[in-house]
Design a protein around this motif. Sequence first.
Motif, short mmCIF file in Angstrom:
data_model
loop_
_atom_site.label_atom_id
_atom_site.label_comp_id
_atom_site.label_asym_id
_atom_site.label_seq_id
_atom_site.Cartn_x
_atom_site.Cartn_y
_atom_site.Cartn_z
N ILE A 17 3.22 22.39 99.26
CA ILE A 17 3.56 21.15 98.56
C ILE A 17 5.00 20.76 98.87
O ILE A 17 5.95 21.47 98.53
CB ILE A 17 3.37 21.33 97.05
N ALA A 18 5.15 19.60 99.51
CA ALA A 18 6.48 19.13 99.89
C ALA A 18 7.09 18.19 98.86
O ALA A 18 8.31 18.02 98.82
CB ALA A 18 6.41 18.43 101.25
N ALA A 19 6.27 17.57 98.03
CA ALA A 19 6.76 16.58 97.08
C ALA A 19 7.73 17.22 96.09
O ALA A 19 7.56 18.37 95.69
CB ALA A 19 5.59 15.96 96.33
N PRO A 20 8.75 16.45 95.65
CA PRO A 20 9.72 17.00 94.69
C PRO A 20 9.18 17.13 93.27
O PRO A 20 9.72 17.86 92.46
CB PRO A 20 10.87 16.00 94.74
N LYS A 21 8.08 16.40 92.96
CA LYS A 21 7.46 16.48 91.64
C LYS A 21 6.04 17.02 91.78
O LYS A 21 5.31 16.61 92.69
CB LYS A 21 7.43 15.11 90.95
N VAL A 22 5.65 17.90 90.87
CA VAL A 22 4.31 18.50 90.92
C VAL A 22 3.68 18.42 89.53
O VAL A 22 4.31 18.79 88.53
CB VAL A 22 4.36 19.97 91.38
N HIS A 23 2.43 17.96 89.49
CA HIS A 23 1.64 17.98 88.26
C HIS A 23 0.59 19.07 88.40
O HIS A 23 -0.34 18.96 89.20
CB HIS A 23 0.97 16.62 88.04
N LEU A 24 0.78 20.15 87.65
CA LEU A 24 -0.17 21.26 87.66
C LEU A 24 -1.22 21.02 86.59
O LEU A 24 -0.90 20.84 85.41
CB LEU A 24 0.56 22.59 87.39
N ILE A 25 -2.49 21.00 87.00
CA ILE A 25 -3.60 20.81 86.08
C ILE A 25 -4.38 22.11 86.02
O ILE A 25 -5.03 22.51 86.99
CB ILE A 25 -4.51 19.65 86.55
N GLY A 26 -4.29 22.80 84.90
CA GLY A 26 -4.93 24.10 84.75
C GLY A 26 -6.29 23.97 84.09
O GLY A 26 -6.40 23.91 82.87
N LEU A 27 -7.36 23.92 84.89
CA LEU A 27 -8.72 23.81 84.36
C LEU A 27 -9.18 25.21 83.91
O LEU A 27 -9.13 26.16 84.68
CB LEU A 27 -9.66 23.27 85.43
N GLY A 28 -9.66 25.31 82.67
CA GLY A 28 -10.01 26.61 82.14
C GLY A 28 -8.78 27.50 82.08
O GLY A 28 -8.80 28.64 82.54
N CYS A 29 -7.71 26.97 81.49
CA CYS A 29 -6.41 27.63 81.54
C CYS A 29 -6.37 28.98 80.84
O CYS A 29 -5.51 29.81 81.13
CB CYS A 29 -5.34 26.71 80.96
N GLY A 30 -7.31 29.22 79.90
CA GLY A 30 -7.25 30.48 79.15
C GLY A 30 -5.92 30.63 78.47
O GLY A 30 -5.37 29.68 77.92
N GLY A 31 -5.35 31.83 78.53
CA GLY A 31 -4.06 32.07 77.90
C GLY A 31 -2.89 31.56 78.70
O GLY A 31 -1.74 31.63 78.23
N GLY A 32 -3.13 31.04 79.91
CA GLY A 32 -2.09 30.41 80.69
C GLY A 32 -1.13 31.34 81.40
O GLY A 32 -0.13 30.89 81.97
#
Length: 342
Positions: free
Chosen positions: A88-103
């Motif tokens: 990932i080269a972009a300076p901003k990242v949106h992490l989408i945690g599907l089934g994140c559980g306890g994270g």
Amino acid sequence: MLQRALGEKASMSSLANVAIHPSQFPENVRRDLLQSLRSRQVNHKFHYDTFKQTRKWLALHDAYSPSRTDADCAATYDRGFQGATTRIAAPKVHLIGLGCGGGQKDSRLLQLLRDSGKELFYTPSDVSTAMVLVARQAALAVIPPQNCFPLVCDLSVAGDLPVTLDENAIPDAARLITFFGMLPNFEPATILPRLADLVRPADVLLFSANLAPGPDYAAGVQRILPLYDNALTRDWLMAFLLDLGVETSDGGLRFLVEEGPKGTGLKRVSAYFHFLRPREILVDAQSFAFAPGDSIRLFFSYRHTPGLVRALLAQYGLQVLDQWITKSGEEGVFLVARAQSL
């Protein structure tokens, strides 16, 4: 007066704003519960429905999950995290945690992304409100609260989730979707098209699969059976039936290996409760009668091989960019994108 204002401000800042998708509205949850009992195949989401069940699952995860008990497995995930971060080269990242559980895994990935200089946004999503809140709390050690957008959602039925996520997209942010530990608990024909719909051409998907160790797939699935047939798993799975009025003396819980859907080449570990005496379960005004000899499937977990993962993903236009497999051969992490974006 100032102290009171500061106290109110602190109290407000500790609030968690959680979005609830219609798939988890009470009337839809009730519908899914009735269908589970009618079909005698329990939707896995009902094993995470209460805070008590969440605590039981977290205890089970800490005791038996290779990512918690095997240093090499944790290192394998870290290699996957590094691979995703490097891509990932972009300076901003949106992490989408599907089934994140306890994270726990998402928060480690967030930390690595932060250390690489990224501005971060996080959507922890799970069918369990309790899990989403636990994941949010873990993430707040890395990102500010205003950059965290918890979402309670049933991925298996939320057909409009791609639209929902697009409407709430972060401008100019690359999207990294995680799906850890969830693939085994969905029918392939249900979850794979859902993932394919969610992954946009520029997105990256990082997910894990439970694998059958060794060169003999069938023997490998049999070998991992004790990871499921244990006291903590039994305690966690039985909580669903016990909360509905079933008693432990009504029958017994059995684990077995069975074939997956025709054409997939998969096998899975399944858990069935077999009734030894009559039991009636009442949900609102509806009655479900179980006679001696009847059974209800409480759980299943597919085991894959790297080859099976690639073949299944290819059917839905997804391609593995890289993979990291544990030395034990029991778990794999896969970096995936849409095939046409390569």
